[in-house]
Design a protein around this motif. Structure first.
Motif, mmCIF file in Angstrom:
data_model
loop_
_atom_site.group_PDB
_atom_site.id
_atom_site.type_symbol
_atom_site.label_atom_id
_atom_site.label_comp_id
_atom_site.label_asym_id
_atom_site.label_seq_id
_atom_site.Cartn_x
_atom_site.Cartn_y
_atom_site.Cartn_z
ATOM 1 N N ALA B 218 0.826 -1.220 0.000
ATOM 2 C CA ALA B 218 0.000 0.000 0.000
ATOM 3 C C ALA B 218 0.856 1.265 0.000
ATOM 4 C CB ALA B 218 -0.970 0.003 1.171
ATOM 5 N N ILE B 219 1.996 1.205 -0.677
ATOM 6 C CA ILE B 219 2.849 2.389 -0.804
ATOM 7 C C ILE B 219 2.474 3.155 -2.067
ATOM 8 C CG2 ILE B 219 5.221 3.168 -1.173
ATOM 9 C CD1 ILE B 219 6.132 0.784 0.537
ATOM 10 N N VAL B 220 2.179 2.399 -3.122
ATOM 11 C CA VAL B 220 1.724 3.035 -4.362
ATOM 12 C C VAL B 220 0.457 2.324 -4.853
ATOM 13 C CG1 VAL B 220 4.097 3.578 -5.028
ATOM 14 C CG2 VAL B 220 2.988 1.548 -5.965
ATOM 15 N N GLU B 221 -0.200 2.956 -5.811
ATOM 16 C CA GLU B 221 -1.348 2.328 -6.450
ATOM 17 C C GLU B 221 -1.214 2.569 -7.953
ATOM 18 O OE1 GLU B 221 -5.997 2.873 -5.548
ATOM 19 O OE2 GLU B 221 -4.717 2.255 -3.883
ATOM 20 N N MET B 222 -1.466 1.530 -8.736
ATOM 21 C CA MET B 222 -1.325 1.661 -10.177
ATOM 22 C C MET B 222 -2.676 1.473 -10.863
ATOM 23 S SD MET B 222 2.109 -0.481 -9.968
ATOM 24 C CE MET B 222 1.874 -1.513 -11.404
ATOM 25 N N ARG B 223 -3.027 2.475 -11.650
ATOM 26 C CA ARG B 223 -4.255 2.391 -12.442
ATOM 27 C C ARG B 223 -3.903 2.782 -13.864
ATOM 28 N NH1 ARG B 223 -5.826 4.680 -7.854
ATOM 29 N NH2 ARG B 223 -5.477 6.729 -8.770
ATOM 30 N N GLY B 224 -3.879 1.766 -14.731
ATOM 31 C CA GLY B 224 -3.525 2.027 -16.120
ATOM 32 C C GLY B 224 -2.107 2.557 -16.222
ATOM 33 N N SER B 225 -1.963 3.721 -16.833
ATOM 34 C CA SER B 225 -0.622 4.261 -17.024
ATOM 35 C C SER B 225 -0.284 5.337 -15.990
ATOM 36 C CB SER B 225 -0.484 4.845 -18.432
ATOM 37 O OG SER B 225 -1.353 5.950 -18.574
ATOM 38 N N THR B 226 -1.119 5.463 -14.952
ATOM 39 C CA THR B 226 -0.781 6.408 -13.898
ATOM 40 C C THR B 226 -0.457 5.669 -12.613
ATOM 41 O OG1 THR B 226 -3.067 6.679 -13.181
ATOM 42 C CG2 THR B 226 -2.249 8.231 -14.829
ATOM 43 N N LEU B 227 0.493 6.210 -11.890
ATOM 44 C CA LEU B 227 0.905 5.623 -10.629
ATOM 45 C C LEU B 227 0.708 6.664 -9.544
ATOM 46 C CD1 LEU B 227 4.015 3.495 -9.999
ATOM 47 C CD2 LEU B 227 3.689 5.517 -8.605
ATOM 48 N N GLU B 228 0.066 6.273 -8.458
ATOM 49 C CA GLU B 228 -0.170 7.211 -7.371
ATOM 50 C C GLU B 228 0.635 6.811 -6.146
ATOM 51 O OE1 GLU B 228 -3.870 9.125 -4.804
ATOM 52 O OE2 GLU B 228 -4.248 7.574 -6.291
ATOM 53 N N ILE B 229 1.344 7.771 -5.598
ATOM 54 C CA ILE B 229 2.090 7.515 -4.369
ATOM 55 C C ILE B 229 1.135 7.689 -3.192
ATOM 56 C CG2 ILE B 229 3.994 8.242 -2.900
ATOM 57 C CD1 ILE B 229 5.450 9.185 -5.392
ATOM 58 N N ILE B 230 0.817 6.582 -2.522
ATOM 59 C CA ILE B 230 -0.136 6.607 -1.415
ATOM 60 C C ILE B 230 0.583 6.982 -0.125
ATOM 61 C CG2 ILE B 230 -1.818 5.261 -0.094
ATOM 62 C CD1 ILE B 230 -2.682 5.433 -2.919
ATOM 63 N N ASP B 231 1.706 6.319 0.103
ATOM 64 C CA ASP B 231 2.421 6.483 1.369
ATOM 65 C C ASP B 231 3.836 7.008 1.104
ATOM 66 O OD1 ASP B 231 3.418 6.370 3.899
ATOM 67 O OD2 ASP B 231 2.844 4.287 4.279
ATOM 68 N N ARG B 232 3.937 8.324 0.970
ATOM 69 C CA ARG B 232 5.234 8.921 0.630
ATOM 70 C C ARG B 232 6.311 8.648 1.687
ATOM 71 N NH1 ARG B 232 7.420 12.877 -2.642
ATOM 72 N NH2 ARG B 232 5.481 13.033 -3.789
ATOM 73 N N PRO B 233 5.991 8.782 2.980
ATOM 74 C CA PRO B 233 7.020 8.480 3.994
ATOM 75 C C PRO B 233 7.601 7.075 3.852
ATOM 76 C CG PRO B 233 5.180 9.594 5.003
ATOM 77 C CD PRO B 233 4.760 9.296 3.598
ATOM 78 N N ALA B 234 6.721 6.109 3.560
ATOM 79 C CA ALA B 234 7.199 4.733 3.400
ATOM 80 C C ALA B 234 8.119 4.610 2.192
ATOM 81 C CB ALA B 234 6.007 3.783 3.261
ATOM 82 N N LEU B 235 7.775 5.350 1.139
ATOM 83 C CA LEU B 235 8.593 5.311 -0.072
ATOM 84 C C LEU B 235 9.961 5.941 0.201
ATOM 85 C CD1 LEU B 235 8.180 4.262 -2.961
ATOM 86 C CD2 LEU B 235 7.639 6.591 -3.658
ATOM 87 N N GLU B 236 9.958 7.018 0.980
ATOM 88 C CA GLU B 236 11.219 7.659 1.349
ATOM 89 C C GLU B 236 12.043 6.730 2.245
ATOM 90 O OE1 GLU B 236 9.779 11.281 3.006
ATOM 91 O OE2 GLU B 236 9.730 12.315 1.068
ATOM 92 N N GLU B 237 11.323 5.969 3.049
ATOM 93 C CA GLU B 237 11.995 4.988 3.903
ATOM 94 C C GLU B 237 12.706 3.950 3.034
ATOM 95 O OE1 GLU B 237 12.051 5.010 7.222
ATOM 96 O OE2 GLU B 237 13.103 3.103 7.478
ATOM 97 N N CYS B 238 12.016 3.483 1.986
ATOM 98 C CA CYS B 238 12.621 2.536 1.043
ATOM 99 C C CYS B 238 13.826 3.164 0.348
ATOM 100 C CB CYS B 238 11.607 2.104 -0.023
ATOM 101 S SG CYS B 238 10.375 0.938 0.551
ATOM 102 N N ALA B 239 13.680 4.425 -0.001
ATOM 103 C CA ALA B 239 14.756 5.118 -0.715
ATOM 104 C C ALA B 239 15.979 5.275 0.181
ATOM 105 C CB ALA B 239 14.278 6.481 -1.206
ATOM 106 N N GLY B 240 15.732 5.219 1.492
ATOM 107 C CA GLY B 240 16.844 5.319 2.429
ATOM 108 C C GLY B 240 17.442 6.701 2.458
ATOM 109 N N VAL B 241 16.573 7.693 2.320
ATOM 110 C CA VAL B 241 17.051 9.067 2.316
ATOM 111 C C VAL B 241 15.956 9.948 2.896
ATOM 112 C CG1 VAL B 241 16.221 9.929 0.099
ATOM 113 C CG2 VAL B 241 18.439 10.635 0.943
ATOM 114 N N SER B 242 16.385 11.073 3.469
ATOM 115 C CA SER B 242 15.404 11.964 4.093
ATOM 116 C C SER B 242 14.502 12.610 3.052
ATOM 117 C CB SER B 242 16.112 13.063 4.877
ATOM 118 O OG SER B 242 16.992 13.746 4.027
#
Lengths: 249, 249
Positions: B218-242
């Motif tokens: 539940a970090i992103v959601e994909m509908r067709g050719s658009t991608l929505e970032i649902i949980d930005r903090p979690a994504l930043e956590e994955c990126a390993g950067v502030s």
DNA sequence: CGTTAAGTTGAAGTGAATCAAGTACCGTGG
DNA sequence: CCACGGTACTTGATTCACTTCAACTTAACG
């Protein structure tokens, strides 16, 4: 070669900054008039090994022109992992992109050896460039070279899947231009294995292993802190993604 | 909004090049006088999807200003492996580094959509920049931004060991500036999974797997050719950067 | 001469590439 | 309308390169 100001290391002096122009392309491109102008706005400074000229995060309103020595430009992630962007050589202008963009540079500059630099405020440097179009042209050209080099590094990091290929590319990048046609070429290794790993995003141990492998395959030879490329074609073969050489232990 | 010349796609026309200035920062920074001057030396051109504006190896003595559409800038290795350096947006100047350095650009530019560009010879562009200092300043600033972006990409490629981190950084880089403070943000995915893989140096299948994983978490959601970032903090956590670094530009 | 940093080598664990076999989604033409 | 071919996407199984951890040797340096 004129001596540095007598104020000693880590100190600044406004007057009497006759740098050793020798290897510094920036100073070499200045006319006598421009030098005089430059000396009125720039400070001379010396840094011992390991000094941080500037660190990421801070907003440096300054520019450094590297006159002598080498400087390690790197970025760090939250996990403490570091990546070395480039080893700046004499003549390079540190913080050049920031000068033009107005952003903070977001990188750390650490002296690899004892370094002599000229440093000046961003606005003073911009004003100086405005007064001397050829120097401005030189600076813009430098920036475009940094950009092109960054693209080459990106290509290395992106296209090369195996570490051996990345390391081979790095060594080829480091080997002096003038020796390209010769069969052998010497590289003075200023970096530790750990730092080489940080150049290509790999671990200390893997750098050791791959370098050993290159040595066993008689592609390179290592004597102390110098590395000699024995078999350049083989190294270029590794740098490509053919994989034939890489698979053979 | 003025219409394009009636000569159709893949053809040039010297006169009557009133481009839609809308999203093109370059054209927007021109005065009325400069526009007139510019139109006397630039050609208007349209490219259909998939057209190569220029390829690596060839020495393009031309500059392209992207007025509309997106252009994929990539490099290829001997093994046919490709790496995408950047997706150029309207307003970008393609071949800018080559203009200043004089080197061949060593990259390939491919139209991702139907594109409208203005193109002109290198010397004409340099002359034009010389006549309009503010435009020259704009171009240099652009180049410094390209350099800074390349460094961000290098950082991504270097410090991120796992693919999930690289992909997370790429998505954060793509997410629009204005939505950064909002919790959700939409990204229009112009690229295939295969091309995304070429942006971060990974395989098609792995891109699928990691995107699926993000979706399951539940970090992103994909509908067709658009991608929505649902949980930005979690994504930043994955990126390993502030995330502070990615925000800068 | 002892202490620290750098380099070397082996063993175990893991993330991703690769190979393989699908499914979903187009636009095209019968 | 549906069969068709092409492309993109999905998923699992296997293999492999690299990381990590650990023990150790060597070099550097006050």
């Amino acid at each position: 070669m004129a001596s540095l100001p007598p104020t000693g290391s880590m100190t600044s002096s406004r007057k009497a900054i006759s740098w050793p122009v020798g290897k510094c392309d920036f100073l070499r491109c200045l006319t006598v008039e421009a030098i005089e102008d430059f000396e009125s706005i720039a400070w001379s400074k010396s840094f011992p090994v390991g000094t941080m000229l500037f660190t990421e995060g801070q907003t440096p309103a300054e520019v450094f022109i590297l006159v002598q020595g080498e400087v390690k430009l790197s970025v760090t992630s939250v996990g403490g992992k570091r990546f070395i962007l480039r080893i700046a050589q004499p003549g390079e202008i540190l913080g050049l992109a920031s000068v033009f963009s107005g952003h903070s540079s977001e990188m750390t500059a650490e002296a690899l050896h004892h370094c002599d630099v000229a440093h000046l405020r961003r606005e003073d440097f911009l004003g100086f460039l405005g007064r001397y179009p050829p120097v401005h042209q030189f600076a813009v050209r430098e920036l475009s070279l940094y950009y092109e080099q960054a693209c080459v590094r990106l290509r290395t990091m992106g296209v090369a899947s195996v570490v051996a290929a990345k390391l081979a590319r790095l060594l080829l990048e480091w080997s002096p231009e003038r020796n390209q046609r010769e069969r052998n070429s010497l590289i003075r290794m200023a970096l530790t294995h750990s730092e080489i790993g940080e150049c290509i995003g790999t671990s200390r141990e893997t750098v050791t292993r791959v370098l050993r492998k290159f040595q066993r395959q008689a592609i390179v030879e290592m004597r102390g802190s110098t590395l000699e490329i024995i078999d350049r074609p083989a190294l270029e073969e590794c740098a490509g993604v053919s994989g034939a050489v890489l698979r053979s232990h």
